[in-house]
Enzyme design. Structure first.
Site, PDB file in Angstrom:
ATOM      1  N   HIS A  84      -7.615  -5.666  -0.416  1.00 53.20           N
ATOM      2  CA  HIS A  84      -6.369  -4.915  -0.203  1.00 53.20           C
ATOM      3  C   HIS A  84      -5.668  -5.425   1.061  1.00 53.20           C
ATOM      4  O   HIS A  84      -6.163  -5.217   2.167  1.00 53.20           O
ATOM      5  CB  HIS A  84      -6.787  -3.447  -0.031  1.00 53.20           C
ATOM      6  N   LYS A 107       4.272   2.081  -2.288  1.00 50.96           N
ATOM      7  CA  LYS A 107       4.699   3.280  -3.030  1.00 50.96           C
ATOM      8  C   LYS A 107       6.120   3.627  -2.568  1.00 50.96           C
ATOM      9  O   LYS A 107       7.005   3.952  -3.362  1.00 50.96           O
ATOM     10  CB  LYS A 107       3.773   4.466  -2.722  1.00 50.96           C
ATOM     11  N   SER A 160       0.817  -1.208   0.000  1.00 51.70           N
ATOM     12  CA  SER A 160       0.000   0.000   0.000  1.00 51.70           C
ATOM     13  C   SER A 160       0.860   1.271   0.000  1.00 51.70           C
ATOM     14  O   SER A 160       1.747   1.394  -0.827  1.00 51.70           O
ATOM     15  CB  SER A 160      -0.927  -0.066   1.210  1.00 51.70           C
ATOM     16  N   TRP A 169      -9.766   0.258  -5.917  1.00 51.72           N
ATOM     17  CA  TRP A 169      -9.260   1.582  -5.548  1.00 51.72           C
ATOM     18  C   TRP A 169      -7.817   1.762  -6.026  1.00 51.72           C
ATOM     19  O   TRP A 169      -7.403   2.847  -6.419  1.00 51.72           O
ATOM     20  CB  TRP A 169      -9.360   1.705  -4.024  1.00 51.72           C
TER      21      TRP A 169
HETATM   22  C1  GCU Z   1      -5.563   4.660   1.364  1.00 58.09           C
HETATM   23  C2  GCU Z   1      -4.963   5.420   0.198  1.00 58.09           C
HETATM   24  C3  GCU Z   1      -4.084   4.522  -0.651  1.00 58.09           C
HETATM   25  C4  GCU Z   1      -3.057   3.805   0.208  1.00 58.09           C
HETATM   26  C5  GCU Z   1      -3.737   3.115   1.372  1.00 58.09           C
HETATM   27  C6  GCU Z   1      -2.780   2.570   2.419  1.00 58.09           C
HETATM   28  O1  GCU Z   1      -6.472   3.723   0.896  1.00 58.09           O
HETATM   29  O2  GCU Z   1      -6.018   5.975  -0.527  1.00 58.09           O
HETATM   30  O3  GCU Z   1      -3.400   5.276  -1.633  1.00 58.09           O
HETATM   31  O4  GCU Z   1      -2.315   2.904  -0.559  1.00 58.09           O
HETATM   32  O5  GCU Z   1      -4.539   4.052   2.086  1.00 58.09           O
HETATM   33  O6  GCU Z   1      -1.620   2.871   2.444  1.00 58.09           O
HETATM   34  O7  GCU Z   1      -3.262   1.834   3.283  1.00 58.09           O
END
Ligand code: GCU
Length: 428
Positions: free
Chosen positions: A405, A267, A263, A354
């Site tokens: 997720h 990144k 998540s 998402w």
């Molecule tokens: C949110 C956010 C995502 C991210 C995620 C996380 O959903 O919108 O971009 O990857 O949090 O890090 O848990």
């Protein structure tokens, strides 16, 4: 206030604040706007990049700079002193199954010190330097395994009733709460080590104008904005510092470090891996917007949404591209291209719309030409594979798993196989 009434009031409030509801985000492939990706193999002055040498000397530095300027800010290479103190080196951890090391990393500038704790498990029977998985964790080191010898992370942590974390502070009740995402025994059994750091040690994950965490030690007064702060860059800096430690530890094979993240931390793994070429493998688990997914598709989470909800993750320059994805000088396939020729694995989850699974695959697909420059294979089709059916080619891997997720045992099994294959191949 009854439930219906409170939903109504919330909707009015959201409308008033101009905040888009989830329903307003696009989840329809047919409604993806027209877009043209920036050329990965054409330099800023129009030169076609035809060799690995040209990529390394011309295009790679250009793209890295564009990402620094427009998306993540710099990974801070400031004049911070870093000190490693091995607090513990227990050869009999986990009932003799593991070596456990705890390394205190101190970032020092003048009178200020920020500390992060690196927790390492290595297979007990190590006879030569072992390959290691390195990843940041969300809830504190103590959350990854019930082992009561793990010190409880002290920094700011998200409240999670599910994980019994309240008042933004982890306590002993959160020991092992996230262990399903961290199969330590399995990783050891497969001959790998695991190293992790609580990301809140490096920079607490809330918007405070970049004053706390490691940002406290940085001088952002640079008037030409050469250095732009962001939390993702700070976390990436922490990962690179862990690599600096590995280079001093004879039990760890620093040429075989697989960096992974889920998540927002996926990144971060990609950005850290793009900057720091010492990471042999980079793994992005459900990283989505600002990670592996192409921004121009505007599928699921958008640049505007991510910058509004998480203003500190990216540099302030990224906010200029809210709802203007087409004006970005880069797109995320170029971030993935920066990992080449090293190994790269991207993973999506079926229900994680998402994060735009198709956009994540396309990010990888369009990074392919850089791998080809190095004589490596890349994906020849951009068609989604079957669910739970990993695809591998050359140094690249991808899967889309059933479910939501998350980082699961299924994901881990693929990463272990991938790393095993890459590292064994290199040993031969
Ligand atoms: C949110 C956010 C995502 C991210 C995620 C996380 O959903 O919108 O971009 O990857 O949090 O890090 O848990």
């Amino acid at each position: 206030m009854n439930r219906i009434h409170s939903i109504y009031v919330t909707m009015l409030l959201l409308a008033f604040l101009g905040i888009k509801s989830f329903a307003q985000f696009n989840y329809d492939e047919d409604k993806i706007p027209d877009y043209t990706l920036p050329e990965i193999l054409v330099s800023d002055n129009g030169k076609k990049i035809e060799t690995a040498e040209e990529w390394k000397s011309i295009r790679r530095p250009e793209i890295l700079k564009r990402f620094e300027e427009s998306v993540y800010g710099s990974v801070l290479k400031d004049s911070i002193e870093v000190k490693f103190t091995v607090l513990k080196n227990d050869p009999q951890a986990m009932c003799g199954k593991a070596i456990q090391k705890i390394v205190m990393v101190s970032f020092i500038k003048g009178q200020d010190t920020v500390r992060m704790e690196l927790l390492i498990y290595l297979p007990a029977d190590v006879t030569k330097p072992v390959p290691v998985f390195l990843g940041l964790n969300f809830y504190g080191n103590q959350a990854i395994h019930p082992d009561t010898s793990i010190p409880i992370s002290k920094g700011y942590v998200f409240n999670s009733p599910e994980f019994t974390i309240f008042n933004n502070t982890a306590t002993h009740t959160s020991r092992g709460v996230n262990s399903s995402s961290w199969p330590v025994e399995r990783i050891l059994e497969r001959g790998f080590g695991l190293a992790t750091i609580f990301y809140g040690d490096i920079d607490p994950d809330f918007d405070d104008g970049f004053k706390n965490g490691i940002h406290k030690l940085m001088d952002y007064s640079d008037s030409n904005n050469a250095i732009q702060p962001s939390s993702i860059s700070a976390w990436a800096f922490g990962l690179s510092t862990a690599m600096d430690y590995f280079e001093t530890d004879k039990d760890i094979n620093q040429n075989q470090v697989a960096l992974f993240g889920h998540s927002r931390l996926g990144k971060t793994a990609l950005w850290a891996g793009a900057n720091d070429q010492r990471f042999a493998i980079v793994i992005s688990n459900n990283s989505g917007c600002g990670g592996a997914a192409l921004s121009r598709r505007k599928f699921g989470e958008t640049v505007e949404r991510i910058n509004t909800h998480f203003p500190h993750w990216f540099s302030k320059n990224f906010h200029a591209f809210n709802d203007k994805e087409n004006e970005l000088p880069v797109d995320q396939h170029m971030l993935l291209g920066l990992i080449a020729p090293r190994s790269l694995y991207v993973a999506s989850a079926e229900q994680d719309k998402w994060a735009d699974p198709k956009g994540e695959l396309l990010g990888l697909y369009y990074a392919g030409p850089v791998y080809n420059l190095f004589g490596l294979e890349s994906f020849t089709t951009d068609t989604m594979p079957e669910i739970n059916t990993p695809i591998r080619t050359g140094n690249l891997g991808y899967h889309i798993r059933s479910g939501r997720h998350n980082i699961t045992r299924f994901d881990w099994e693929q990463y272990l196989d991938f790393a095993d294959n890459i590292f064994t191949r290199k040993d031969e």
